[in-house]
Scaffold this active site. Structure first.
Site, mmCIF file in Angstrom:
data_model
loop_
_atom_site.group_PDB
_atom_site.id
_atom_site.type_symbol
_atom_site.label_atom_id
_atom_site.label_comp_id
_atom_site.label_asym_id
_atom_site.label_seq_id
_atom_site.Cartn_x
_atom_site.Cartn_y
_atom_site.Cartn_z
ATOM 1 C CG ASN A 83 0.112 0.975 4.832
ATOM 2 O OD1 ASN A 83 -0.402 1.637 5.733
ATOM 3 N ND2 ASN A 83 -0.003 1.321 3.548
ATOM 4 C CE1 TYR B 117 -10.347 -0.416 7.866
ATOM 5 C CE2 TYR B 117 -11.014 0.647 9.914
ATOM 6 C CZ TYR B 117 -10.060 0.398 8.944
ATOM 7 O OH TYR B 117 -8.800 0.963 9.054
ATOM 8 N N GLY C 2 0.838 -1.210 0.000
ATOM 9 C CA GLY C 2 0.000 0.000 0.000
ATOM 10 C C GLY C 2 0.863 1.247 0.000
ATOM 11 C CB ALA C 3 4.290 1.778 -1.098
HETATM 12 P P1 NDP Z 1 -4.928 5.209 1.611
HETATM 13 O O1 NDP Z 1 -6.206 4.946 0.913
HETATM 14 O O2 NDP Z 1 -4.289 6.532 1.441
HETATM 15 O O3 NDP Z 1 -3.858 4.071 1.225
HETATM 16 C C1 NDP Z 1 -4.233 2.732 1.111
HETATM 17 C C2 NDP Z 1 -3.143 1.982 0.373
HETATM 18 O O4 NDP Z 1 -3.509 0.598 0.317
HETATM 19 C C3 NDP Z 1 -2.960 2.463 -1.052
HETATM 20 O O5 NDP Z 1 -1.589 2.553 -1.329
HETATM 21 C C4 NDP Z 1 -3.590 1.374 -1.886
HETATM 22 O O6 NDP Z 1 -2.895 1.241 -3.125
HETATM 23 C C5 NDP Z 1 -3.312 0.149 -1.008
HETATM 24 N N1 NDP Z 1 -4.207 -0.964 -1.334
HETATM 25 C C6 NDP Z 1 -5.542 -1.031 -1.158
HETATM 26 N N2 NDP Z 1 -6.003 -2.188 -1.629
HETATM 27 C C7 NDP Z 1 -4.925 -2.873 -2.095
HETATM 28 C C8 NDP Z 1 -4.759 -4.136 -2.719
HETATM 29 N N3 NDP Z 1 -5.793 -4.950 -2.965
HETATM 30 N N4 NDP Z 1 -3.514 -4.526 -3.079
HETATM 31 C C9 NDP Z 1 -2.455 -3.712 -2.851
HETATM 32 N N5 NDP Z 1 -2.551 -2.517 -2.276
HETATM 33 C C10 NDP Z 1 -3.776 -2.098 -1.902
HETATM 34 O O7 NDP Z 1 -5.230 4.931 3.153
HETATM 35 P P2 NDP Z 1 -4.282 4.927 4.459
HETATM 36 O O8 NDP Z 1 -2.901 5.289 4.109
HETATM 37 O O9 NDP Z 1 -4.985 5.713 5.479
HETATM 38 O O10 NDP Z 1 -4.394 3.406 4.862
HETATM 39 C C11 NDP Z 1 -3.274 2.580 5.082
HETATM 40 C C12 NDP Z 1 -3.589 1.601 6.198
HETATM 41 O O11 NDP Z 1 -3.798 2.332 7.393
HETATM 42 C C13 NDP Z 1 -4.840 0.757 5.986
HETATM 43 O O12 NDP Z 1 -4.573 -0.558 6.409
HETATM 44 C C14 NDP Z 1 -5.863 1.413 6.905
HETATM 45 O O13 NDP Z 1 -6.841 0.510 7.327
HETATM 46 C C15 NDP Z 1 -4.968 1.855 8.036
HETATM 47 N N6 NDP Z 1 -5.488 2.909 8.899
HETATM 48 C C16 NDP Z 1 -5.881 4.105 8.375
HETATM 49 C C17 NDP Z 1 -6.375 5.089 9.211
HETATM 50 C C18 NDP Z 1 -6.881 6.380 8.696
HETATM 51 O O14 NDP Z 1 -7.600 7.088 9.435
HETATM 52 N N7 NDP Z 1 -6.513 6.810 7.495
HETATM 53 C C19 NDP Z 1 -6.430 4.885 10.662
HETATM 54 C C20 NDP Z 1 -5.993 3.590 11.094
HETATM 55 C C21 NDP Z 1 -5.527 2.654 10.243
HETATM 56 P P3 NDP Z 1 -3.540 0.928 -4.561
HETATM 57 O O15 NDP Z 1 -4.936 1.455 -4.545
HETATM 58 O O16 NDP Z 1 -2.629 1.629 -5.507
HETATM 59 O O17 NDP Z 1 -3.468 -0.555 -4.682
HETATM 60 C C1 8X3 Z 2 -9.373 3.953 10.469
HETATM 61 C C2 8X3 Z 2 -9.786 4.575 11.733
HETATM 62 O O1 8X3 Z 2 -11.800 4.934 13.189
HETATM 63 O O2 8X3 Z 2 -11.646 6.175 11.091
HETATM 64 O O3 8X3 Z 2 -8.809 2.730 10.766
HETATM 65 O O4 8X3 Z 2 -12.181 3.830 11.065
HETATM 66 S S1 8X3 Z 2 -11.440 4.872 11.748
#
Ligand code: NDP
Ligand code: 8X3
Length: 284
Positions: free
Chosen positions: A118, A184, A40-41
């Site tokens: 991630n 989720y 997820g970079a």
């Molecule tokens: P973003 O949507 O900005 O990033 C998500 C990343 O995951 C993207 O790079 C996307 O890349 C990748 N991704 C999604 N599906 C796939 C797949 N099937 N295969 C490969 N890559 C995938 O969100 P965040 O950076 O916020 O999220 C990152 C992590 O942090 C997640 O696990 C999320 O649950 C967690 N998180 C986020 C929070 C928030 O409030 N934002 C809070 C707590 C946890 P691409 O689409 O190019 O494949």
């Molecule tokens: C994402 C945090 O509480 O917005 O993991 O769903 S929340």
């Protein structure tokens, strides 16, 4: 000995500049020559981890589906931080594709030191009796099965080398549920359970596992959850100051730069304006 100055904190000869974007002791190429694989970079926390780990000298493998994005980031990181980068376009849900992608890595990229699981997403926000099956499947397949797929192919090498670290990006939603967050939250509870299981299974192996759980972070997360509805996505953070992706990445780097005898099992990092999944202080 800890001394606090106006702009910096001195601790045993090391300076941690308060206003600077990274702690000075970590940014001094602490991970030079290592390999970090980040799923997820292409966006948000994963992209920030790539940046922060590259600053610390780590060579980085960027995995995500959006090839152009990871290629662009890879080029930028090499240019600005002089590290080697490898863009690996792959869907973590596809076990065969993950296996092929990792097996076809050149030999010099095979020995991954740090894996940051991630890649993840939320889809929708609906009561359990109205949830969409496709949304459920996508969350479970990405957040849980995807994490397992990548981990299963990377971990054996770490165990063989008796060295490595896995950082699983969970969530506050892995500790507390919230209304309509059902599936989720269940996936993030599962990530928490898997991190704890990995810690048990890997004790004594030389491989450390961290469960890193952020609260609200402003990334593309809400835009993805609400399928491009910008207004709805923006309203999630209205009147409060969320974490930046970089805040989370810096915590990941802190965990990865501890000496080998130190394993940070569990970190909850929240915005100051958020007390729980349901209690958020808003100024509006
Ligand atoms: P973003 O949507 O900005 O990033 C998500 C990343 O995951 C993207 O790079 C996307 O890349 C990748 N991704 C999604 N599906 C796939 C797949 N099937 N295969 C490969 N890559 C995938 O969100 P965040 O950076 O916020 O999220 C990152 C992590 O942090 C997640 O696990 C999320 O649950 C967690 N998180 C986020 C929070 C928030 O409030 N934002 C809070 C707590 C946890 P691409 O689409 O190019 O494949
Ligand atoms: C994402 C945090 O509480 O917005 O993991 O769903 S929340």
């Amino acid at each position: 000995m800890l001394t606090v100055h106006k702009d910096s904190i001195a601790c045993e000869g090391q300076y941690f500049r308060r206003s600077h974007i990274t702690f000075q002791n970590i940014s001094m190429r602490a991970l030079e020559g290592t390999i970090t694989l980040i799923t997820g970079a292409s966006s948000g926390i994963g992209a920030a981890c790539a940046e922060v780990f590259a600053e610390a000298g780590s060579n980085v493998i960027l995995m995500a589906r959006r090839k152009e994005r990871i290629e662009e980031l890879a080029g930028a990181l090499t240019k600005s931080h002089g590290v080697e980068t490898y863009a690996l376009a792959c869907d973590v849900r596809d076990r065969g594709a993950v296996e092929r992608a990792l097996r076809q890595l050149p030999q010099s990229w095979q020995a991954v030191d740090v894996l940051i699981n991630n890649a993840g997403l939320a889809r929708g926000l609906a009561p359990i009796h109205e949830g969409a099956f496709d949304d459920w499947d996508e969350m479970i397949q990405t957040n849980l099965v995807g994490l397992l797929n990548v981990t299963r192919f990377v971990l054996p090498g770490m165990v063989e080398r008796k060295r490595g670290m896995v950082i699983n990006i969970g969530s506050i939603a892995g500790r507390q549920v919230y209304p309509n967050g059902n599936v989720y939250c269940a996936t993030k509870h599962a990530v928490r359970a898997l991190s704890e299981s990995m810690q048990l299974d890997l004790v004594g192996s030389g491989v450390r596992v961290t469960n890193l759980e952020p609260g609200m972070v402003e990334t593309e997360f809400s835009l993805v959850r609400f399928r491009g509805n910008t207004e709805r996505a923006t309203s999630v953070y209205a009147g409060m100051t969320p974490l930046r992706a970089r805040d989370v990445a810096e915590v990941a780097l802190f965990c990865a730069t501890r000496p080998p005898h130190v394993s940070i099992h569990d970190v909850l990092v929240m915005p100051s304006d958020q007390a729980s999944t349901t209690v958020v202080y808003r100024r509006t």
